[in-house]
Design a protein around this motif. Structure first.
Motif, PDB file in Angstrom:
ATOM      1  N   GLU A 129       0.813  -1.112  -0.033  1.00  0.00           N
ATOM      2  CA  GLU A 129      -0.104   0.088   0.136  1.00  0.00           C
ATOM      3  C   GLU A 129       0.959   1.241   0.036  1.00  0.00           C
ATOM      4  O   GLU A 129       0.416   2.320  -0.332  1.00  0.00           O
ATOM      5  N   SER A 130       2.165   0.939   0.346  1.00  0.00           N
ATOM      6  CA  SER A 130       2.865   2.281   0.347  1.00  0.00           C
ATOM      7  C   SER A 130       3.716   2.584  -0.738  1.00  0.00           C
ATOM      8  O   SER A 130       4.500   3.569  -0.933  1.00  0.00           O
ATOM      9  N   SER A 135       6.347   0.064  -9.235  1.00  0.00           N
ATOM     10  CA  SER A 135       7.793   0.060  -8.672  1.00  0.00           C
ATOM     11  C   SER A 135       8.067  -1.423  -8.115  1.00  0.00           C
ATOM     12  O   SER A 135       9.170  -1.704  -8.419  1.00  0.00           O
ATOM     13  N   LEU A 136       7.062  -1.887  -7.492  1.00  0.00           N
ATOM     14  CA  LEU A 136       7.127  -3.198  -7.008  1.00  0.00           C
ATOM     15  C   LEU A 136       7.296  -4.142  -8.061  1.00  0.00           C
ATOM     16  O   LEU A 136       7.951  -5.092  -7.892  1.00  0.00           O
ATOM     17  N   GLY A 332      12.452   4.655   3.488  1.00  0.00           N
ATOM     18  CA  GLY A 332      11.478   5.146   4.135  1.00  0.00           C
ATOM     19  C   GLY A 332      10.892   6.430   3.790  1.00  0.00           C
ATOM     20  O   GLY A 332      11.676   6.932   2.956  1.00  0.00           O
ATOM     21  N   LYS A 333       9.897   6.942   4.273  1.00  0.00           N
ATOM     22  CA  LYS A 333       9.249   8.144   3.778  1.00  0.00           C
ATOM     23  C   LYS A 333      10.162   9.463   4.166  1.00  0.00           C
ATOM     24  O   LYS A 333      10.436  10.278   3.088  1.00  0.00           O
ATOM     25  N   ARG A 349       7.259   5.610  -3.553  1.00  0.00           N
ATOM     26  CA  ARG A 349       6.258   5.654  -2.350  1.00  0.00           C
ATOM     27  C   ARG A 349       5.058   6.659  -2.349  1.00  0.00           C
ATOM     28  O   ARG A 349       5.192   7.692  -2.878  1.00  0.00           O
ATOM     29  N   THR A 350       4.015   6.042  -2.290  1.00  0.00           N
ATOM     30  CA  THR A 350       2.587   6.880  -2.495  1.00  0.00           C
ATOM     31  C   THR A 350       2.762   8.001  -1.169  1.00  0.00           C
ATOM     32  O   THR A 350       1.594   8.648  -1.431  1.00  0.00           O
ATOM     33  N   ASP A 351       3.124   7.764  -0.272  1.00  0.00           N
ATOM     34  CA  ASP A 351       2.799   8.733   0.745  1.00  0.00           C
ATOM     35  C   ASP A 351       3.885   9.873   0.548  1.00  0.00           C
ATOM     36  O   ASP A 351       4.113  10.645   1.566  1.00  0.00           O
TER      37      ASP A 351
END
Length: 422
Positions: A129-130, A135-136, A332-333, A349-351
């Motif tokens: 979800e992140s 990308s994955l 990480g974000k 990252r979507t966040d």
């Protein structure tokens, strides 16, 4: 991006020797469970490369210090390796028992190194979800993720507005039909419609494959046992490219040589439409004021070329828990926001939001990250490109008919697949 030639001693042979001579911690074939940061200890050697400003000075120093505020018992050594011969250097280091614990990888490395049992699967540490799905997908081999995405790059499509104006073309093309329709007017105005690089030392990921994917085709069958690029979609793609060559809509020199960017017709601002470009590099040579960025080109499908970079953990890592902690921190974000803002790459990252608000040309690419295709995920991907490229070039130079060229290339590819057991 230029391709690197395969090692003389195969990766498989060298890595097999390496894995027979050394082993990681118990359970190194699986990602360890994250623990209390205060309880994680060990040393981590991280190999990265000169990605933007991160290869300059002690760029990584403050970030290692910030990491150690969270993980005080982990010693991280960051080694910035050169891009040149990076696969060969990595293979040799693993064979000698001197390989890194964590390494920056691009998608085309993953199948080969996974097949040789070198990489740790990262499914348990990646929250789908992140991350942007593309990308994955780029970091997945046989249903497992082997590299946690750090960055994405889209090859931006754009038009030179001065060339369009001179040709009387009102709209920057975004479909094959619109591109072909603009060709005669651009040529009559003394410019080129687009550029196709057919030099044999260039990857097909940004050239023929891109047109093939836009036509709705694939390089290989879904089970990767046979070539499919010589089917109707591949023929349509090659005939479209050849039409532009035969009409004089693309520079002839680029079909056989890859010149420095500033010496190409694109770099000289003589080309109306560019299907894919590194925007940062382009704007160092071409006046940004004449660049109109547009959505990725659409044939039967809308597809952009690009890349994904991520962090992988070798299963020879002596402290896999510490290595994992470093990967989670860097991907990480919080770290990503700093890294991406300074390097100009796009977030997997979507966040991570709000980047490049003062740069609409770069920010425009954020909308199309899921149109990115990075190449063929196969252990022999580079060998396949070496095999196919001469046949594509032969067709474009008029030395072979398109279908005959594709069929000849497919026959050679099928032999490679048969030998590799695909």
């Amino acid at each position: 991006m230029k391709r690197r030639t395969a090692t003389t001693l195969s990766t498989a042979a060298v890595l097999a020797l390496a894995l027979g001579a050394c082993s990681g911690a118990d359970g190194a074939n699986e990602a360890p469970t994250s623990a209390d940061p205060a309880e994680v200890e060990g040393s981590v050697t991280f190999w990265t490369y000169p990605i933007g400003t991160t290869g300059e000075g002690d760029w990584w120093g403050p970030h290692v210090e910030a990491f150690n505020e969270i993980y005080p018992n982990v010693d991280v050594e960051v080694i910035v390796q050169p891009w040149t011969n990076r696969e060969e250097t990595l293979v040799t280091s693993i064979a000698g028992g001197q390989g890194p614990d964590v390494v920056y990888f691009n998608p085309d490395f993953i199948p080969k190194f996974v097949e040789e049992g070198v990489l740790m699967p990262m499914d348990d540490v990646v929250d789908p979800e992140s991350f942007v799905p593309a990308s994955l997908e780029a970091m997945t081999w046989e249903d497992s993720v082997y590299s946690v995405p750090l960055l994405m790059q889209i090859q931006t499509s754009y038009c030179n507005t001065e060339v369009l104006a001179a040709a009387g073309v009102e709209k920057c093309p975004t479909t094959w039909d619109e591109l072909a329709e603009a060709g005669p007017a651009v040529k009559d105005a003394g410019f080129y419609l687009t550029e196709y690089t057919g030099a044999l030392d260039m990857t097909l990921n940004h050239t023929f494959y891109l047109y093939l994917w836009q036509a709705g085709g694939e390089v290989l069958s879904e089970d990767m046992t046979e070539a499919t690029f010589n089917g109707p979609e591949g023929l349509e793609a090659l005939e479209f490219i050849k039409q532009m060559v035969d009409e004089g809509w693309v520079p002839q020199q680029a079909l056989t040589s890859a010149d420095p960017f500033e010496q190409t017709e694109v770099g000289k601002a003589q080309v109306a439409y560019v299907m894919g470009s590194n925007l940062t590099t382009t704007r160092e040579v071409v006046n940004p004021d004449v660049i109109e960025t547009v959505p990725p080109m659409t044939g039967a499908e809308q597809v952009a070329s690009g890349s994904v970079g991520g962090l992988s953990v070798l299963n020879t890592a002596e402290s896999p828990e510490a290595a994992l902690a470093w990967v989670e921190y860097v991907t990480g974000k919080e770290f990503a926001e700093t890294f991406l803002a300074e390097t100009g790459y796009l977030p997997p990252r979507t966040d991570v939001t709000g980047l490049f608000e003062d740069d609409p040309q770069t920010a425009g690419g954020l909308e199309y990250l899921d149109t990115i295709r990075v190449g063929v995920m196969h252990p022999n991907a580079r060998q396949l490109i070496d095999t196919i490229s001469p046949h594509i070039q032969s067709a474009l130079l008029g030395k072979a008919e398109p279908q005959a060229a594709l069929d000849a290339a497919a026959a050679e590819v099928n032999e490679i697949l048969a030998r590799s057991g695909s």
